[in-house]
Motif scaffolding. Structure first.
Motif: not given
Length: 207
Positions: A132-143
């Motif tokens: 299936v069409d799959t998109a991945v996007q980075a997400v910022r996390l705290p430390k």
């Protein structure tokens, strides 16, 4: 002569005992505690952070297997740690789920290498086909922990299937020899702030 024989015997016993201890516990290392139920979140932690998971049947069970990226965006390889626990569950409709898994590995280097595969997945697999069409996007996390990475995964089905998108938010956090992998799925886009609240609790408990 008798004293000499006794001294020799005592020396041999001491050397043998020392050798056995060294074989069981390598020099400078203490036996690492196993991952147990207190190292993963509980139902209260999950529902307090993400109320949308309240109706999902959740449980805790042993699981020391990690799926990791190995260069092919549509498949994940599997590896076993030395111990592990998971807390989570899936709704009867299949569109709400949570998994918080803590796995211990033989060394910090092994845990670092596996954490690096999650970073590579985010870097290399922004848009790919996994059935299936799959998109991945980075997400910022705290430390959190010693190392961390987070990403959204959105799966879009062909129009003729008339199926809604599948939305996941995942974080991988390393603390020493341990890896926490936390994933939440909801019918709509998983909000970052509640997810981070749960990730903080999970990272604090992972030991």
């Amino acid at each position: 002569m008798l004293r000499l024989r006794l001294a020799t015997l005592l020396a041999l016993v001491t050397l043998t005992a020392t050798g056995l201890l060294t074989a069981v516990v390598p020099a400078g290392q203490a036996a690492a505690p196993r991952v147990d139920g207190t190292d993963v979140p509980n139902r209260t932690d999950v529902v307090r952070a993400i109320p949308g998971l309240k109706g999902v049947a959740l449980g805790r069970f042993a699981n020391r297997t990690l799926s990791y990226y190995d260069g092919v965006c549509s498949t994940w390889e599997r590896v076993d740690g030395t111990s592990g626990k998971e807390f989570g569950g899936v709704s009867t409709t299949g569109d709400r789920a949570v998994s918080a898994r803590v796995i211990q590995f033989p060394s910090k280097a092994a845990a670092r290498r596996l954490l690096a595969t999650f970073r590579a997945f985010v870097r290399e697999c922004g848009q790919h086909w996994a059935g299936v069409d799959t998109a991945v996007q980075a997400v910022r996390l705290p430390k959190l922990g010693d190392q961390r990475v987070a990403f959204r995964t959105t799966e879009t089905f062909a129009p003729e299937k008339n199926l809604p998108n599948r939305n996941h938010l995942t974080a991988a956090v390393r603390q020493g020899k341990r890896l926490l992998v936390l994933t939440v799925e909801l019918p709509d886009r998983v909000r970052t702030a509640p997810f981070v609240r749960l990730a903080r609790v999970a990272a604090r408990k992972m030991g």
